[in-house]
Design a protein around this motif. Structure first.
Motif, PDB file in Angstrom:
ATOM      1  N   ALA A  33       1.038  -1.560  -0.246  1.00 42.18           N
ATOM      2  CA  ALA A  33      -0.142  -0.188   0.065  1.00 42.18           C
ATOM      3  C   ALA A  33       0.921   1.682  -0.096  1.00 42.18           C
ATOM      4  CB  ALA A  33      -1.136  -0.252   0.881  1.00 42.18           C
ATOM      5  N   ARG A  34       2.211   0.902   0.805  1.00 42.91           N
ATOM      6  CA  ARG A  34       3.405   2.962   0.613  1.00 42.91           C
ATOM      7  C   ARG A  34       3.317   2.853  -0.248  1.00 42.91           C
ATOM      8  NH1 ARG A  34       6.072   0.287   3.655  1.00 42.91           N
ATOM      9  NH2 ARG A  34       8.063   0.172   2.628  1.00 42.91           N
ATOM     10  N   LEU A  35       4.226   1.469  -1.045  1.00 45.83           N
ATOM     11  CA  LEU A  35       4.800   2.064  -2.331  1.00 45.83           C
ATOM     12  C   LEU A  35       4.262   2.308  -3.580  1.00 45.83           C
ATOM     13  CD1 LEU A  35       7.714  -0.895  -2.228  1.00 45.83           C
ATOM     14  CD2 LEU A  35       7.733   1.426  -1.570  1.00 45.83           C
ATOM     15  N   THR A  36       3.022   1.744  -3.684  1.00 53.01           N
ATOM     16  CA  THR A  36       1.455   1.784  -4.533  1.00 53.01           C
ATOM     17  C   THR A  36       1.453   3.380  -3.967  1.00 53.01           C
ATOM     18  OG1 THR A  36       0.834  -0.638  -4.474  1.00 53.01           O
ATOM     19  CG2 THR A  36      -0.791   1.832  -5.124  1.00 53.01           C
ATOM     20  N   ARG A  37       0.967   3.726  -3.333  1.00 55.27           N
ATOM     21  CA  ARG A  37       0.524   5.197  -3.151  1.00 55.27           C
ATOM     22  C   ARG A  37       1.174   6.001  -3.503  1.00 55.27           C
ATOM     23  NH1 ARG A  37      -2.681   3.480   1.418  1.00 55.27           N
ATOM     24  NH2 ARG A  37      -0.119   4.053   3.211  1.00 55.27           N
ATOM     25  N   MET A  38       2.786   5.800  -2.925  1.00 56.44           N
ATOM     26  CA  MET A  38       3.711   6.501  -3.527  1.00 56.44           C
ATOM     27  C   MET A  38       4.275   7.193  -4.687  1.00 56.44           C
ATOM     28  SD  MET A  38       7.041   5.715  -0.541  1.00 56.44           S
ATOM     29  CE  MET A  38       8.511   5.480  -1.811  1.00 56.44           C
ATOM     30  N   ARG A  39       3.827   5.491  -5.495  1.00 53.34           N
ATOM     31  CA  ARG A  39       4.016   5.489  -7.275  1.00 53.34           C
ATOM     32  C   ARG A  39       2.930   5.917  -8.038  1.00 53.34           C
ATOM     33  NH1 ARG A  39       7.094   5.095 -11.788  1.00 53.34           N
ATOM     34  NH2 ARG A  39       6.091   4.185 -13.531  1.00 53.34           N
ATOM     35  N   THR A  40       1.877   6.203  -7.620  1.00 57.23           N
ATOM     36  CA  THR A  40       0.228   6.808  -7.960  1.00 57.23           C
ATOM     37  C   THR A  40       0.832   8.446  -7.894  1.00 57.23           C
ATOM     38  OG1 THR A  40      -1.085   5.909  -6.504  1.00 57.23           O
ATOM     39  CG2 THR A  40      -1.861   7.605  -7.312  1.00 57.23           C
ATOM     40  N   ASP A  41       2.098   8.843  -6.461  1.00 48.75           N
ATOM     41  CA  ASP A  41       2.228  10.705  -6.630  1.00 48.75           C
ATOM     42  C   ASP A  41       2.787  10.528  -8.192  1.00 48.75           C
ATOM     43  OD1 ASP A  41       0.958  10.503  -4.580  1.00 48.75           O
ATOM     44  OD2 ASP A  41       1.720  10.889  -3.146  1.00 48.75           O
ATOM     45  N   GLU A  42       4.372   9.553  -8.314  1.00 41.62           N
ATOM     46  CA  GLU A  42       5.124   9.444  -9.572  1.00 41.62           C
ATOM     47  C   GLU A  42       3.954   9.359 -10.771  1.00 41.62           C
ATOM     48  OE1 GLU A  42       8.738   6.933  -7.005  1.00 41.62           O
ATOM     49  OE2 GLU A  42       6.815   6.310  -8.857  1.00 41.62           O
ATOM     50  N   LEU A  43       3.169   8.854 -11.015  1.00 38.69           N
ATOM     51  CA  LEU A  43       2.294   8.691 -12.438  1.00 38.69           C
ATOM     52  C   LEU A  43       1.777  10.330 -12.495  1.00 38.69           C
ATOM     53  CD1 LEU A  43       1.034   5.151 -12.647  1.00 38.69           C
ATOM     54  CD2 LEU A  43       2.964   6.026 -13.581  1.00 38.69           C
ATOM     55  N   ARG A  44       1.104  10.886 -11.558  1.00 36.10           N
ATOM     56  CA  ARG A  44       0.255  12.074 -11.429  1.00 36.10           C
ATOM     57  C   ARG A  44       1.531  12.721 -12.262  1.00 36.10           C
ATOM     58  NH1 ARG A  44      -1.639  12.085  -6.697  1.00 36.10           N
ATOM     59  NH2 ARG A  44      -2.797  10.587  -7.368  1.00 36.10           N
ATOM     60  N   GLU A  45       2.918  12.810 -10.610  1.00 39.44           N
ATOM     61  CA  GLU A  45       3.458  13.875 -11.179  1.00 39.44           C
ATOM     62  C   GLU A  45       3.841  13.882 -13.250  1.00 39.44           C
ATOM     63  OE1 GLU A  45       7.291  13.765  -8.669  1.00 39.44           O
ATOM     64  OE2 GLU A  45       5.397  14.224  -7.072  1.00 39.44           O
ATOM     65  N   LEU A  46       4.102  12.987 -13.372  1.00 35.63           N
ATOM     66  CA  LEU A  46       3.970  12.787 -14.828  1.00 35.63           C
ATOM     67  C   LEU A  46       3.507  13.468 -15.559  1.00 35.63           C
ATOM     68  CD1 LEU A  46       5.377   8.841 -15.507  1.00 35.63           C
ATOM     69  CD2 LEU A  46       6.759  11.392 -15.857  1.00 35.63           C
ATOM     70  N   VAL A  47       2.327  13.480 -15.171  1.00 33.97           N
ATOM     71  CA  VAL A  47       1.194  13.776 -15.952  1.00 33.97           C
ATOM     72  C   VAL A  47       0.932  15.557 -15.746  1.00 33.97           C
ATOM     73  CG1 VAL A  47      -1.121  14.023 -16.103  1.00 33.97           C
ATOM     74  CG2 VAL A  47      -0.838  11.969 -15.995  1.00 33.97           C
ATOM     75  N   GLU A  48       1.145  15.956 -14.559  1.00 35.17           N
ATOM     76  CA  GLU A  48       1.366  17.611 -14.507  1.00 35.17           C
ATOM     77  C   GLU A  48       2.457  18.260 -15.100  1.00 35.17           C
ATOM     78  OE1 GLU A  48       1.656  17.427 -10.197  1.00 35.17           O
ATOM     79  OE2 GLU A  48      -0.022  17.287  -9.738  1.00 35.17           O
ATOM     80  N   ASP A  49       3.939  17.055 -15.152  1.00 38.95           N
ATOM     81  CA  ASP A  49       5.104  17.326 -15.844  1.00 38.95           C
ATOM     82  C   ASP A  49       4.723  17.982 -17.200  1.00 38.95           C
ATOM     83  OD1 ASP A  49       7.209  18.206 -13.584  1.00 38.95           O
ATOM     84  OD2 ASP A  49       7.627  16.175 -13.692  1.00 38.95           O
ATOM     85  N   ALA A  50       3.832  17.225 -17.900  1.00 39.94           N
ATOM     86  CA  ALA A  50       3.574  17.107 -19.575  1.00 39.94           C
ATOM     87  C   ALA A  50       2.411  18.319 -19.393  1.00 39.94           C
ATOM     88  CB  ALA A  50       2.492  15.772 -19.544  1.00 39.94           C
ATOM     89  N   ALA A  51       1.259  19.120 -18.839  1.00 40.20           N
ATOM     90  CA  ALA A  51       0.645  20.150 -19.328  1.00 40.20           C
ATOM     91  C   ALA A  51       1.484  21.197 -19.200  1.00 40.20           C
ATOM     92  CB  ALA A  51      -0.123  20.503 -17.980  1.00 40.20           C
TER      93      ALA A  51
END
Length: 136
Positions: free
Chosen positions: A118-136
């Motif tokens: 759960a901990r690592l999955t939440r961290m990875r979700t944040d990383e994936l979200r950051e990739l989208v934000e950086d793409a905007a």
């Protein structure tokens, strides 16, 4: 052993298998294990939703990059994302299995594994979200 076979069936429902179980204040090991597994399940659902958004953003980047690519034959954004995600899943599962070994064979092991996932999955979700934000 029987608990590890039954647990996936119990997780199919968000309702606890024992009505008195409360994940806000779990009291017994089975309850703690179920709550931790449920927490991971929720984190995984959020990861999967974010994955769809991030994958779409990377595919869009690939499409917009084509006109500038020239003779660039490297992997695209989505292909690199997919490779990274597959590697991350292998890492998460192996790392969390290793964390579970602190209580290997004991009733605490599933709690340690689920909490780690759960901990690592939440961290990875944040990383994936950051990739989208950086793409905007």
């Amino acid at each position: 052993m029987i608990a590890s076979l039954i647990l996936p069936l119990l997780l199919q429902s968000a309702e606890p298998p024992v009505p008195s179980w409360n994940c806000e204040d779990p009291q017994v090991q089975q309850e703690m294990n179920w709550c931790a597994a449920r927490d991971f399940e929720v984190a995984d659902e959020r990861l999967n939703a974010q994955w769809k958004e991030t994958a779409a953003a990377m595919k869009a980047r690939d499409e917009s990059f084509v006109e500038y690519a020239g003779d660039d034959t490297r992997e695209g954004y989505f292909e690199s994302l997919l490779e990274a995600q597959r590697a991350w899943l292998r890492y998460r599962d192996a790392h969390c299995r290793l964390e579970g070994y602190y209580a290997r064979g004991g009733s605490l092991e599933p709690l340690l594994v689920s909490t780690c996932k759960a901990r690592l999955t939440r961290m990875r979700t944040d990383e994936l979200r950051e990739l989208v934000e950086d793409a905007a």
